[in-house]
Design an enzyme around this catalytic site. Sequence first.
Site, PDB file in Angstrom:
ATOM      1  N   TYR A 190       0.826  -1.210   0.000  1.00 55.07           N
ATOM      2  CA  TYR A 190       0.000   0.000   0.000  1.00 55.07           C
ATOM      3  C   TYR A 190       0.863   1.264   0.000  1.00 55.07           C
ATOM      4  CZ  TYR A 190      -4.698  -1.903   0.690  1.00 55.07           C
ATOM      5  OH  TYR A 190      -5.907  -2.514   0.519  1.00 55.07           O
ATOM      6  N   LYS A 213       3.176 -15.582   2.110  1.00 53.30           N
ATOM      7  CA  LYS A 213       3.449 -16.259   0.841  1.00 53.30           C
ATOM      8  C   LYS A 213       4.958 -16.471   0.779  1.00 53.30           C
ATOM      9  CE  LYS A 213       2.282 -17.820  -3.256  1.00 53.30           C
ATOM     10  NZ  LYS A 213       1.462 -19.034  -3.459  1.00 53.30           N
ATOM     11  N   ASP A 228      -2.719 -18.624  -0.290  1.00 50.94           N
ATOM     12  CA  ASP A 228      -3.643 -19.287  -1.231  1.00 50.94           C
ATOM     13  C   ASP A 228      -4.431 -20.395  -0.533  1.00 50.94           C
ATOM     14  OD1 ASP A 228      -1.221 -20.603  -1.010  1.00 50.94           O
ATOM     15  OD2 ASP A 228      -0.969 -21.018  -3.145  1.00 50.94           O
ATOM     16  N   ASP A 282      -6.487  -7.184   3.801  1.00 53.92           N
ATOM     17  CA  ASP A 282      -7.585  -6.531   3.083  1.00 53.92           C
ATOM     18  C   ASP A 282      -8.438  -7.588   2.381  1.00 53.92           C
ATOM     19  OD1 ASP A 282      -9.060  -4.382   1.869  1.00 53.92           O
ATOM     20  OD2 ASP A 282      -7.972  -4.802   0.017  1.00 53.92           O
ATOM     21  N   ASP A 297     -12.532  -9.338   3.573  1.00 55.31           N
ATOM     22  CA  ASP A 297     -13.745  -9.347   2.744  1.00 55.31           C
ATOM     23  C   ASP A 297     -14.255 -10.777   2.567  1.00 55.31           C
ATOM     24  OD1 ASP A 297     -13.475  -6.606   2.407  1.00 55.31           O
ATOM     25  OD2 ASP A 297     -13.871  -6.660   0.256  1.00 55.31           O
TER      26      ASP A 297
END
Length: 348
Positions: free
Chosen positions: A124, A178, A210, A234, A238
């Site tokens: 970000y 990751k 993943d 983020d 969701d």
Amino acid sequence: MINILILPGDGIGPEIMKQAVKIIKTCIYLGYKINILYNYIGGISLDKNRQPLTENTIKICLNSDAIILGCVGGYKWNNSPLKPELGLLMLRKKLNLFANIRPIKCPFKNIDFLIIRELNGGIYYGKPKGISKQLINNVPTWYSYDTEIYNEQEIIRIVKLSFNLSLNRKKKITSIDKSNVLISSKLWRKIVNYISNFYQNIKVNHLYIDYATIELIKNYNNFDVVITSNIFGDIISDQCSLLTGSLGMLPSVSINNKSTCLFEPCHGSAPDIAGKNIANPIGILLSLVMLFEYLLNNKILSNKLFYSIYKILSFGFCTIDMKNFFKFKKIISTEEFGDLVNYYFLYD
Ligand code: IPM
Ligand code: MN
């Protein structure tokens, strides 16, 4: 006296915020000493001040005990060189809000875990970041880049905070990264393992992002505290909102260890439904639950609001986004939902 700064923002922000303000006004009526201030962030601030967040607003933020934010963004500013979202990113950075706590909680389904999202670093904010034209295969071609970057100090502070929060819960931490591909994730994992040496009674495990998306949906009961980077946090928040009902239901608090904290729902500004009185106010109302708990240290008030919200849901009332969940039958408006919660909050 507690100073609460209200930043409704854009899209459905103002209409959901109105429902939270009803509850705050009820608290004032009940004798709590709360002062409410209003200001602008995001697109509305761009319209009024040509900046998504002004220096003056930042000053007011720093002088408040808490900020409640609606949401920012919308089609209207698609072609604006400065984006409404920048206001929110600046606010998080200026206030040093490095930890974003997003509870995934649903009493109907016995779900209760926390996503702790790093909020001040990663892709970000990482530099270099930009877009330029370059010759690629002799063809002038747009070339754009962002940088996922974390330093040790940034990782240590979020990991330590998460371990400390875990001590008051089930003492179980899942770190998501990751690290099979990203070097920044390798450092992240190394630091989580290092800090875990100082918390022998906390169980730690690691998942790749993943595979974590599957585990979070399939075996959500295996999670208690989930820690992850800005961008992964983020995305998975969701995703996990669907476990609790809908995206409109997730609250959050962003903290910095010392001063002003920021309470905001996790959802966006939903410009397609703005102004229609159909948006789900639960995300912001549950953020207020968190404010009562974290800022006022008032478990009675936070429980009261939490159970008022779930009482309305248990009666079968919901906003339209939740019509396919549970056994909800009676679709009501944003205002009606807010009024019902306020009624039970006051009288029950
Ligand atoms: C969130 C939002 C923000 C983010 C946007 C509006 C900048 O999606 O709080 O999750 O990406 O952090
Ligand atoms: Mn998001």
